[in-house]
Design a protein around this motif. Structure first.
Motif, PDB file in Angstrom:
ATOM      1  N   GLU A  59      34.284  29.666  30.184  1.00 22.34           N
ATOM      2  CA  GLU A  59      33.592  30.355  29.170  1.00 22.34           C
ATOM      3  C   GLU A  59      32.281  29.915  29.701  1.00 22.34           C
ATOM      4  O   GLU A  59      31.215  30.770  29.391  1.00 22.34           O
ATOM      5  CB  GLU A  59      34.179  29.649  27.613  1.00 22.34           C
ATOM      6  N   ARG A  60      32.040  28.593  29.918  1.00 22.02           N
ATOM      7  CA  ARG A  60      30.700  28.147  30.198  1.00 22.02           C
ATOM      8  C   ARG A  60      30.600  27.006  31.226  1.00 22.02           C
ATOM      9  O   ARG A  60      31.607  25.989  30.939  1.00 22.02           O
ATOM     10  CB  ARG A  60      30.039  27.446  28.918  1.00 22.02           C
ATOM     11  N   VAL A  61      30.318  27.325  32.358  1.00 28.00           N
ATOM     12  CA  VAL A  61      30.183  26.147  33.374  1.00 28.00           C
ATOM     13  C   VAL A  61      28.957  25.248  33.302  1.00 28.00           C
ATOM     14  O   VAL A  61      27.902  25.425  33.400  1.00 28.00           O
ATOM     15  CB  VAL A  61      30.289  26.855  35.002  1.00 28.00           C
ATOM     16  N   GLY A  62      29.492  24.047  33.049  1.00 28.11           N
ATOM     17  CA  GLY A  62      28.678  22.795  32.526  1.00 28.11           C
ATOM     18  C   GLY A  62      27.902  22.122  33.636  1.00 28.11           C
ATOM     19  O   GLY A  62      27.190  21.544  33.503  1.00 28.11           O
ATOM     20  N   ALA A  63      28.416  22.231  34.911  1.00 25.80           N
ATOM     21  CA  ALA A  63      27.893  21.372  35.966  1.00 25.80           C
ATOM     22  C   ALA A  63      28.517  22.028  37.302  1.00 25.80           C
ATOM     23  O   ALA A  63      29.401  22.847  37.462  1.00 25.80           O
ATOM     24  CB  ALA A  63      28.451  20.043  35.860  1.00 25.80           C
ATOM     25  N   PRO A  64      27.610  21.630  38.348  1.00 27.82           N
ATOM     26  CA  PRO A  64      28.010  22.304  39.880  1.00 27.82           C
ATOM     27  C   PRO A  64      29.522  21.601  39.994  1.00 27.82           C
ATOM     28  O   PRO A  64      29.892  20.651  39.515  1.00 27.82           O
ATOM     29  CB  PRO A  64      26.945  21.576  40.503  1.00 27.82           C
ATOM     30  N   GLY A  65      29.997  22.440  41.294  1.00 29.75           N
ATOM     31  CA  GLY A  65      31.392  21.973  41.763  1.00 29.75           C
ATOM     32  C   GLY A  65      32.441  22.580  40.925  1.00 29.75           C
ATOM     33  O   GLY A  65      33.730  22.345  41.074  1.00 29.75           O
ATOM     34  N   MET A  66      32.083  23.560  39.770  1.00 30.76           N
ATOM     35  CA  MET A  66      33.227  23.902  39.316  1.00 30.76           C
ATOM     36  C   MET A  66      33.755  25.552  39.489  1.00 30.76           C
ATOM     37  O   MET A  66      34.305  26.367  38.736  1.00 30.76           O
ATOM     38  CB  MET A  66      32.969  23.915  37.522  1.00 30.76           C
ATOM     39  N   ALA A  67      33.012  26.093  40.469  1.00 31.88           N
ATOM     40  CA  ALA A  67      33.177  27.448  40.938  1.00 31.88           C
ATOM     41  C   ALA A  67      34.412  27.944  40.787  1.00 31.88           C
ATOM     42  O   ALA A  67      34.902  28.908  40.153  1.00 31.88           O
ATOM     43  CB  ALA A  67      32.368  27.794  42.057  1.00 31.88           C
ATOM     44  N   LEU A  68      35.434  27.411  41.586  1.00 31.45           N
ATOM     45  CA  LEU A  68      36.602  27.978  41.853  1.00 31.45           C
ATOM     46  C   LEU A  68      37.489  27.692  40.577  1.00 31.45           C
ATOM     47  O   LEU A  68      38.330  28.330  39.984  1.00 31.45           O
ATOM     48  CB  LEU A  68      37.379  27.111  42.690  1.00 31.45           C
ATOM     49  N   VAL A 115      46.218  22.998  37.394  1.00 32.16           N
ATOM     50  CA  VAL A 115      45.577  21.858  38.468  1.00 32.16           C
ATOM     51  C   VAL A 115      44.155  21.910  38.127  1.00 32.16           C
ATOM     52  O   VAL A 115      43.423  23.022  37.763  1.00 32.16           O
ATOM     53  CB  VAL A 115      45.796  22.121  39.907  1.00 32.16           C
ATOM     54  N   PHE A 116      43.574  20.918  38.637  1.00 34.39           N
ATOM     55  CA  PHE A 116      42.062  20.560  38.539  1.00 34.39           C
ATOM     56  C   PHE A 116      41.436  20.996  39.713  1.00 34.39           C
ATOM     57  O   PHE A 116      41.960  20.474  40.854  1.00 34.39           O
ATOM     58  CB  PHE A 116      41.573  19.564  37.860  1.00 34.39           C
ATOM     59  N   ALA A 117      40.556  21.868  40.036  1.00 35.80           N
ATOM     60  CA  ALA A 117      39.795  21.947  41.428  1.00 35.80           C
ATOM     61  C   ALA A 117      38.279  21.702  41.080  1.00 35.80           C
ATOM     62  O   ALA A 117      37.595  22.180  40.160  1.00 35.80           O
ATOM     63  CB  ALA A 117      39.919  23.171  41.689  1.00 35.80           C
ATOM     64  N   TYR A 118      37.741  20.714  41.789  1.00 40.51           N
ATOM     65  CA  TYR A 118      36.527  20.315  41.784  1.00 40.51           C
ATOM     66  C   TYR A 118      35.842  19.723  43.145  1.00 40.51           C
ATOM     67  O   TYR A 118      36.721  19.254  43.987  1.00 40.51           O
ATOM     68  CB  TYR A 118      36.062  19.059  40.687  1.00 40.51           C
ATOM     69  N   GLY A 119      34.702  20.319  43.531  1.00 33.96           N
ATOM     70  CA  GLY A 119      34.087  19.829  44.621  1.00 33.96           C
ATOM     71  C   GLY A 119      32.888  21.048  45.111  1.00 33.96           C
ATOM     72  O   GLY A 119      32.757  21.992  44.394  1.00 33.96           O
ATOM     73  N   PRO A 120      32.263  20.363  46.052  1.00 27.35           N
ATOM     74  CA  PRO A 120      31.019  21.425  46.369  1.00 27.35           C
ATOM     75  C   PRO A 120      31.288  22.707  46.899  1.00 27.35           C
ATOM     76  O   PRO A 120      32.447  23.013  47.726  1.00 27.35           O
ATOM     77  CB  PRO A 120      30.276  20.619  47.451  1.00 27.35           C
ATOM     78  N   PHE A 121      30.955  23.940  46.573  1.00 23.50           N
ATOM     79  CA  PHE A 121      31.401  25.191  46.868  1.00 23.50           C
ATOM     80  C   PHE A 121      31.520  25.271  48.419  1.00 23.50           C
ATOM     81  O   PHE A 121      32.314  26.066  49.002  1.00 23.50           O
ATOM     82  CB  PHE A 121      30.447  26.321  46.048  1.00 23.50           C
ATOM     83  N   GLU A 122      30.443  24.635  49.221  1.00 21.92           N
ATOM     84  CA  GLU A 122      30.210  25.086  50.509  1.00 21.92           C
ATOM     85  C   GLU A 122      31.566  24.469  51.210  1.00 21.92           C
ATOM     86  O   GLU A 122      31.663  24.678  52.391  1.00 21.92           O
ATOM     87  CB  GLU A 122      28.991  24.420  51.009  1.00 21.92           C
ATOM     88  N   ASP A 123      32.266  23.503  50.602  1.00 25.64           N
ATOM     89  CA  ASP A 123      33.058  22.776  51.332  1.00 25.64           C
ATOM     90  C   ASP A 123      34.532  23.346  50.886  1.00 25.64           C
ATOM     91  O   ASP A 123      35.765  22.622  51.383  1.00 25.64           O
ATOM     92  CB  ASP A 123      33.142  21.298  50.766  1.00 25.64           C
ATOM     93  N   GLU A 124      34.565  24.142  49.917  1.00 23.28           N
ATOM     94  CA  GLU A 124      35.915  24.655  49.419  1.00 23.28           C
ATOM     95  C   GLU A 124      36.769  25.411  50.711  1.00 23.28           C
ATOM     96  O   GLU A 124      35.867  25.917  51.428  1.00 23.28           O
ATOM     97  CB  GLU A 124      35.826  25.736  48.250  1.00 23.28           C
ATOM     98  N   THR A 125      37.867  25.260  50.501  1.00 29.22           N
ATOM     99  CA  THR A 125      38.772  26.024  51.574  1.00 29.22           C
ATOM    100  C   THR A 125      39.369  26.973  50.788  1.00 29.22           C
ATOM    101  O   THR A 125      39.936  27.050  49.900  1.00 29.22           O
ATOM    102  CB  THR A 125      39.849  24.924  52.074  1.00 29.22           C
TER     103      THR A 125
END
Length: 247
Positions: A146-155, A95-105
């Protein structure tokens, strides 16, 4: 001419569409009988299984949610029971997960990790009881592990990086039995989940030295190589099929 996977049986999880379906078709074209799992796309899964059978291979479609550990184990056991053996496990469900880290549940964290990390762990453990010498375990990771190219991808990136460590550990544990374990890391691939003409596609292309999206068949070709004779001495590594994203 003997096909490279003649006589082999493969299980591909999450294979009713996209990359998983392309992998299942390619393994069947190379001679393997194939079991596929799906969650909700029963019609697509059954149509794919029918296509594979029409090509002369055996195929079954199994309803199994990767977030359900018991269902994952059951899909391995059913593959062996109905197709007689298991030689190749491809952990593709995702599955794909994307969004602000502060709002992740925490709930979403548990779901993503269950599908991307726990399911491959459980499937590999169940499969290891059946895989013969020369068996293969291949997990579909991501260039974002391998490489995180943008914000919102932490999870998402966390979960995909974790499967690299799992594959490396399993390569050590299962190598003495002649079983190889690897991770394939797709980059931007043109699928219905990430279409080449979709929102954000131009931004993704701008970060690729090749300047274009790949196809599901590009990923399937790499999986087929690892599953076949050419992959016999490749283990414990991750192979990026990402158009140069990680360069």
């Amino acid at each position: 001419m003997t096909l490279p996977l003649a006589g082999k049986v493969a299980l591909v999880t999450g294979a009713s569409r996209g990359i998983g379906a392309a992998i299942a078709r390619r393994l069947a074209a190379d001679g393997a009988d194939v079991a596929i799992t799906y969650v909700s796309s029963a019609q697509r899964a059954e149509e794919l299984a029918a296509q594979i059978r029409a090509g002369g291979r055996r195929a079954i479609a199994i309803a199994a949610d990767a977030a359900d550990a018991q269902a994952v184990t059951a899909s391995v056991e059913r593959t062996v029971a109905e197709l007689g053996r298991l030689d190749i496990l491809v952990n593709n469900a995702g599955v794909f997960a994307y969004g602000p880290f502060e709002d992740e549940t925490l709930e979403n964290y548990e779901r993503v990790m269950a599908i991307h990390v726990r399911a491959p762990f459980v499937a590999a453990q169940a499969a290891s009881r059946h895989l013969p010498r020369g068996g293969r375990i291949i997990t579909i990771g991501s260039c974002l592990g391998e490489r995180v190219g943008a914000p919102g991808m932490a999870l998402y990136s966390l979960s995909k990086a974790a499967v690299v460590g799992l594959s490396k550990g399993l390569a050590q544990d299962l190598g003495k039995r002649g079983i190889t374990v690897n991770t394939v890391q797709p980059g931007p691939i043109d699928t219905d989940m990430n279409p080449a003409d979709g929102e954000g596609a131009d931004h993704q292309r701008a970060g690729l030295p090749l300047g274009a999206f790949g196809t599901a068949d590009d990923i399937a070709a790499t999986v087929a190589h690892l599953a076949g004779p050419g992959g016999a001495f490749i283990t414990g590594t991750q192979i990026s099929v990402d158009g140069g994203f990680s360069a």
